[in-house]
Design a protein around this motif. Sequence first.
Motif, mmCIF file in Angstrom:
data_model
loop_
_atom_site.group_PDB
_atom_site.id
_atom_site.type_symbol
_atom_site.label_atom_id
_atom_site.label_comp_id
_atom_site.label_asym_id
_atom_site.label_seq_id
_atom_site.Cartn_x
_atom_site.Cartn_y
_atom_site.Cartn_z
ATOM 1 N N VAL A 137 -2.020 36.789 9.439
ATOM 2 C CA VAL A 137 -2.705 36.232 8.270
ATOM 3 C C VAL A 137 -1.871 35.116 7.642
ATOM 4 O O VAL A 137 -2.392 34.067 7.265
ATOM 5 C CB VAL A 137 -2.987 37.347 7.239
ATOM 6 N N MET A 138 -0.561 35.339 7.536
ATOM 7 C CA MET A 138 0.292 34.347 6.893
ATOM 8 C C MET A 138 0.339 33.049 7.676
ATOM 9 O O MET A 138 0.448 31.967 7.093
ATOM 10 C CB MET A 138 1.695 34.898 6.701
ATOM 11 N N SER A 139 0.262 33.118 8.997
ATOM 12 C CA SER A 139 0.269 31.892 9.795
ATOM 13 C C SER A 139 -0.934 31.021 9.457
ATOM 14 O O SER A 139 -0.904 29.795 9.648
ATOM 15 C CB SER A 139 0.279 32.230 11.298
ATOM 16 N N GLY A 140 -1.984 31.647 8.926
ATOM 17 C CA GLY A 140 -3.158 30.883 8.513
ATOM 18 C C GLY A 140 -2.871 29.946 7.363
ATOM 19 O O GLY A 140 -3.618 28.983 7.136
ATOM 20 N N GLY A 141 -1.797 30.204 6.615
ATOM 21 C CA GLY A 141 -1.438 29.318 5.525
ATOM 22 C C GLY A 141 -1.160 27.903 5.985
ATOM 23 O O GLY A 141 -1.497 26.930 5.297
ATOM 24 N N LEU A 142 -0.581 27.781 7.168
ATOM 25 C CA LEU A 142 -0.286 26.455 7.711
ATOM 26 C C LEU A 142 -1.578 25.714 8.043
ATOM 27 O O LEU A 142 -1.688 24.496 7.840
ATOM 28 C CB LEU A 142 0.582 26.599 8.964
ATOM 29 N N VAL A 143 -2.569 26.439 8.536
ATOM 30 C CA VAL A 143 -3.871 25.852 8.843
ATOM 31 C C VAL A 143 -4.550 25.401 7.557
ATOM 32 O O VAL A 143 -5.127 24.310 7.484
ATOM 33 C CB VAL A 143 -4.761 26.859 9.596
ATOM 34 N N LYS A 188 -9.572 38.240 2.474
ATOM 35 C CA LYS A 188 -10.610 39.127 1.931
ATOM 36 C C LYS A 188 -11.948 38.877 2.618
ATOM 37 O O LYS A 188 -12.717 39.804 2.868
ATOM 38 C CB LYS A 188 -10.728 38.916 0.420
ATOM 39 N N LYS A 189 -12.211 37.606 2.923
ATOM 40 C CA LYS A 189 -13.454 37.269 3.619
ATOM 41 C C LYS A 189 -13.494 37.924 4.987
ATOM 42 O O LYS A 189 -14.564 38.276 5.495
ATOM 43 C CB LYS A 189 -13.545 35.742 3.755
ATOM 44 N N TRP A 190 -12.318 38.101 5.588
ATOM 45 C CA TRP A 190 -12.213 38.729 6.909
ATOM 46 C C TRP A 190 -11.976 40.230 6.811
ATOM 47 O O TRP A 190 -11.705 40.883 7.815
ATOM 48 C CB TRP A 190 -11.101 38.082 7.705
ATOM 49 N N GLU A 191 -12.031 40.767 5.597
ATOM 50 C CA GLU A 191 -11.910 42.215 5.358
ATOM 51 C C GLU A 191 -10.566 42.776 5.800
ATOM 52 O O GLU A 191 -10.465 43.897 6.308
ATOM 53 C CB GLU A 191 -13.060 42.960 6.040
ATOM 54 N N VAL A 192 -9.504 42.002 5.577
ATOM 55 C CA VAL A 192 -8.147 42.468 5.856
ATOM 56 C C VAL A 192 -7.782 43.546 4.842
ATOM 57 O O VAL A 192 -8.203 43.490 3.678
ATOM 58 C CB VAL A 192 -7.143 41.295 5.779
ATOM 59 N N ASP A 193 -7.007 44.525 5.274
ATOM 60 C CA ASP A 193 -6.565 45.610 4.400
ATOM 61 C C ASP A 193 -5.932 45.047 3.119
ATOM 62 O O ASP A 193 -5.125 44.123 3.155
ATOM 63 C CB ASP A 193 -5.540 46.479 5.159
ATOM 64 N N GLU A 194 -6.287 45.628 1.975
ATOM 65 C CA GLU A 194 -5.806 45.133 0.679
ATOM 66 C C GLU A 194 -4.283 45.168 0.580
ATOM 67 O O GLU A 194 -3.670 44.288 -0.032
ATOM 68 C CB GLU A 194 -6.420 45.947 -0.464
ATOM 69 N N ASP A 195 -3.641 46.189 1.154
ATOM 70 C CA ASP A 195 -2.179 46.261 1.113
ATOM 71 C C ASP A 195 -1.547 45.125 1.912
ATOM 72 O O ASP A 195 -0.493 44.604 1.538
ATOM 73 C CB ASP A 195 -1.695 47.605 1.660
ATOM 74 N N VAL A 196 -2.182 44.749 2.998
ATOM 75 C CA VAL A 196 -1.686 43.627 3.799
ATOM 76 C C VAL A 196 -1.815 42.328 3.009
ATOM 77 O O VAL A 196 -0.911 41.481 3.024
ATOM 78 C CB VAL A 196 -2.446 43.530 5.141
ATOM 79 N N ILE A 197 -2.918 42.162 2.303
ATOM 80 C CA ILE A 197 -3.108 40.967 1.479
ATOM 81 C C ILE A 197 -2.048 40.905 0.380
ATOM 82 O O ILE A 197 -1.481 39.841 0.100
ATOM 83 C CB ILE A 197 -4.520 40.937 0.871
ATOM 84 N N ARG A 198 -1.745 42.036 -0.245
ATOM 85 C CA ARG A 198 -0.698 42.077 -1.271
ATOM 86 C C ARG A 198 0.640 41.663 -0.682
ATOM 87 O O ARG A 198 1.404 40.906 -1.310
ATOM 88 C CB ARG A 198 -0.581 43.490 -1.855
ATOM 89 N N LEU A 199 0.931 42.128 0.506
ATOM 90 C CA LEU A 199 2.186 41.775 1.167
ATOM 91 C C LEU A 199 2.263 40.277 1.435
ATOM 92 O O LEU A 199 3.290 39.637 1.171
ATOM 93 C CB LEU A 199 2.322 42.560 2.475
ATOM 94 N N VAL A 200 1.182 39.715 1.956
ATOM 95 C CA VAL A 200 1.167 38.284 2.263
ATOM 96 C C VAL A 200 1.399 37.462 0.995
ATOM 97 O O VAL A 200 2.181 36.506 0.990
ATOM 98 C CB VAL A 200 -0.159 37.889 2.944
ATOM 99 N N ARG A 201 0.750 37.841 -0.080
ATOM 100 C CA ARG A 201 0.918 37.103 -1.337
ATOM 101 C C ARG A 201 2.365 37.181 -1.826
ATOM 102 O O ARG A 201 2.950 36.184 -2.256
ATOM 103 C CB ARG A 201 -0.036 37.621 -2.402
ATOM 104 N N LEU A 202 2.960 38.367 -1.756
ATOM 105 C CA LEU A 202 4.352 38.516 -2.169
ATOM 106 C C LEU A 202 5.294 37.705 -1.284
ATOM 107 O O LEU A 202 6.284 37.139 -1.754
ATOM 108 C CB LEU A 202 4.763 39.994 -2.108
ATOM 109 N N ALA A 203 4.984 37.645 0.008
ATOM 110 C CA ALA A 203 5.881 37.008 0.973
ATOM 111 C C ALA A 203 5.976 35.499 0.816
ATOM 112 O O ALA A 203 6.869 34.876 1.395
ATOM 113 C CB ALA A 203 5.445 37.357 2.396
#
Length: 268
Positions: A137-143, A188-203
């Motif tokens: 998911v985080m690699s998508g930030g570059l895109v 969220k649009k791809w229905e990724v686990d909420e805990d994973v989304i929290r991790l990505v935001r923190l990272a």
Amino acid sequence: MVTPQQIDIYLQRVPPLPESLQKSLNALEKGNLAAAAKAAASDAGLIGYLKRVVNSAAYGFRNRVNDPAQIFSALGVERAKELLYAYMVSRIAPEKWRYFALSNDDFTHFQTALMHKWEMLVRHESADEKFLSAAAVMSGGLVVADAVFGEHASDVALLRESGDYDLDTILERVSHLRFEQLVAVIAKKWEVDEDVIRLVRLAFGNLSCMEAKGDDTLCRLARLLHLLLFYELSRPIMLEAGANAFISFNPEFATPALETFENVIGIE
């Protein structure tokens, strides 16, 4: 310059999960690898992507794996989820990069290396394997960064000349958003686990570990993922592409995890 309205238009263009991938993820949620493989097999692009990544040097399988059932069996549930999300990121990656001087092969190598090393770190921390998806998911930030700034490269260049700004800071100044927020919307649009989304935001290193709400594991993982992102963005090909300007390194946030990171990744 980039406006919130333009960002909204970009987010609207991000495709939802295709039916085959949704069915595959649903089967993985139930631990049914055979059903997940069967659903994925109907998407030739997805299977082609999985074959390329799984048979790369990063995964190191002794024999080439080609059959969908074999691929999913070899990966297991959480690694398979990770690669399904990585495939979605590859789908929104541009055929020709507009801001970063990257090729699709360059990005695939970056994404694969990020995921492989992240797996090492997650396993070292004995964390829930659902967090494996965070690197994809985080690699998508570059895109996202390339899409947002691709049409405004000259404006961005002028802003960067006026100060030592990373792209995340520039984005916040002109639209009051950061990339962590845009990536979270897509996840969220791809229905990724909420805990994973929290991790990505923190990272992304913009939020303190107070945002982890007492979850020490989440905080440690976020620090490690922050370090890993910059480790991979510091490779010569990414530096030459300008990708190191994607976000700024936060040493205060990352330093508590530095020794662990160096030991696991093997940095002397």
